[in-house]
Write a protein that holds these residues in place. Structure first.
Motif, PDB file in Angstrom:
ATOM      1  N   ASP A 160       0.832  -1.203   0.000  1.00 52.83           N
ATOM      2  CA  ASP A 160       0.000   0.000   0.000  1.00 52.83           C
ATOM      3  C   ASP A 160       0.869   1.257   0.000  1.00 52.83           C
ATOM      4  O   ASP A 160       0.638   2.190  -0.781  1.00 52.83           O
ATOM      5  CB  ASP A 160      -0.923  -0.011   1.220  1.00 52.83           C
ATOM      6  CG  ASP A 160      -1.853   1.186   1.250  1.00 52.83           C
ATOM      7  OD1 ASP A 160      -2.640   1.345   0.286  1.00 52.83           O
ATOM      8  OD2 ASP A 160      -1.800   1.968   2.219  1.00 52.83           O
ATOM      9  N   GLU A 161       1.885   1.289   0.857  1.00 53.18           N
ATOM     10  CA  GLU A 161       2.751   2.468   0.952  1.00 53.18           C
ATOM     11  C   GLU A 161       3.607   2.662  -0.286  1.00 53.18           C
ATOM     12  O   GLU A 161       3.994   3.786  -0.626  1.00 53.18           O
ATOM     13  CB  GLU A 161       3.635   2.358   2.201  1.00 53.18           C
ATOM     14  CG  GLU A 161       2.836   2.468   3.504  1.00 53.18           C
ATOM     15  CD  GLU A 161       3.645   2.065   4.727  1.00 53.18           C
ATOM     16  OE1 GLU A 161       4.838   1.719   4.560  1.00 53.18           O
ATOM     17  OE2 GLU A 161       3.081   2.099   5.837  1.00 53.18           O
ATOM     18  N   ALA A 162       3.910   1.568  -0.988  1.00 53.40           N
ATOM     19  CA  ALA A 162       4.687   1.665  -2.223  1.00 53.40           C
ATOM     20  C   ALA A 162       3.815   2.054  -3.408  1.00 53.40           C
ATOM     21  O   ALA A 162       4.324   2.255  -4.518  1.00 53.40           O
ATOM     22  CB  ALA A 162       5.382   0.335  -2.512  1.00 53.40           C
ATOM     23  N   GLY A 163       2.504   2.168  -3.184  1.00 52.23           N
ATOM     24  CA  GLY A 163       1.592   2.539  -4.258  1.00 52.23           C
ATOM     25  C   GLY A 163       1.284   1.409  -5.218  1.00 52.23           C
ATOM     26  O   GLY A 163       0.929   1.644  -6.374  1.00 52.23           O
ATOM     27  N   ILE A 164       1.410   0.169  -4.735  1.00 50.61           N
ATOM     28  CA  ILE A 164       1.157  -1.008  -5.570  1.00 50.61           C
ATOM     29  C   ILE A 164      -0.183  -1.602  -5.157  1.00 50.61           C
ATOM     30  O   ILE A 164      -0.319  -2.182  -4.084  1.00 50.61           O
ATOM     31  CB  ILE A 164       2.276  -2.057  -5.409  1.00 50.61           C
ATOM     32  CG1 ILE A 164       3.635  -1.434  -5.721  1.00 50.61           C
ATOM     33  CG2 ILE A 164       2.019  -3.257  -6.307  1.00 50.61           C
ATOM     34  CD1 ILE A 164       4.811  -2.346  -5.454  1.00 50.61           C
ATOM     35  N   SER A 165      -1.192  -1.442  -6.004  1.00 51.99           N
ATOM     36  CA  SER A 165      -2.544  -1.876  -5.676  1.00 51.99           C
ATOM     37  C   SER A 165      -2.669  -3.391  -5.761  1.00 51.99           C
ATOM     38  O   SER A 165      -2.229  -4.012  -6.736  1.00 51.99           O
ATOM     39  CB  SER A 165      -3.549  -1.221  -6.621  1.00 51.99           C
ATOM     40  OG  SER A 165      -4.848  -1.723  -6.407  1.00 51.99           O
TER      41      SER A 165
END
Length: 237
Positions: A160-165
């Motif tokens: 989530d924090e890495a922006g990977i859905s």
């Protein structure tokens, strides 16, 4: 002739027969890059005549291993789904090339080295890159491998924090171990593996090279993976 009473046996035999041809096997392996290919592209890849390729592709489509799409005059085929990709990769992992199959030219050797270093396995990352990412996720407590692959709570936060859905996986498992046919160890597959691969390509952490499944990590990717997973750049080259 005596026939098996097991109702699954005829279907299994038919499936094995579809794969048990070198040209059709070459097509299936090429399509592990997750993209759609034309019949002509596959014919050139397997060094067969277009008419031969068309005949083999018809059998693979009819047998449910390939899906067909048409755009104008062009006919495209792709693997029918993740289950087919898993089957092909698992079978490939059981094969150890003998001396007669080893690279005969410098070009073949370089292509083989690139594939072993980093490649896509249908929709996730494989080769040494896939193993390096899987090990880094495990070492940082983001992925568990002791009772099968599973993301930890910290792992879910990391994505989530890495922006990977991780949404949109449907019924597909979030994580799955896929045996790497060059490294002989499992790498991360499932919808999490697919999401990581998709993000790596979209963010240009990795770029495709050549016409095979090989990819390479970019300088941007080296910086991102060092920051996010503590992976040294040397491990990605």
């Amino acid at each position: 002739m005596t026939r098996s009473k097991d109702p699954v046996a005829p279907g299994l035999a038919a499936l094995a027969g579809l794969i048990a041809d070198e040209t059709r096997a070459a097509f299936l392996l090429a399509l592990l890059d997750g993209r759609a290919w034309t019949a002509g592209e596959l014919a050139r890849h397997a060094h067969v005549a277009p008419s031969t390729a068309s005949e083999h592709l018809g059998k693979l489509v009819a047998g449910g291993l390939l899906a067909e799409e048409r755009q104008g005059r062009h006919r495209y085929v792709r693997l029918a789904g993740t289950r087919v990709a898993q089957l092909v990769e698992d079978l490939a992992a059981q094969v150890t090339p003998d001396a007669a199959q080893r690279p005969r030219t410098l070009r073949e050797s370089n292509a083989g080295s690139a594939m072993a270093r980093a490649r896509t396995c249908y929709d996730h990352l494989a080769g040494r890159l896939g193993i390096t990412l899987t090990d880094a996720l495990t070492d940082r407590g983001l992925l568990r491998q002791d009772t099968g692959f599973a993301l930890t709570d910290a792992g879910l936060r990391w994505f989530d924090e890495a922006g990977i859905s991780l949404s949109g996986g449907g019924r597909r498992p979030l994580t799955r171990a896929c045996l790497d046919w060059t490294e002989r160890r499992p790498h991360l597959a499932g919808s999490a593996g697919a999401a990581l691969c998709r993000h790596a390509l979209d963010a240009r952490w990795c770029v495709r090279i050549g016409s095979e499944r090989a990819v390479k990590v970019t300088p941007e990717g080296e910086r991102a993976l060092a920051e996010l997973l503590g992976i040294a750049a040397a491990a990605l080259r």
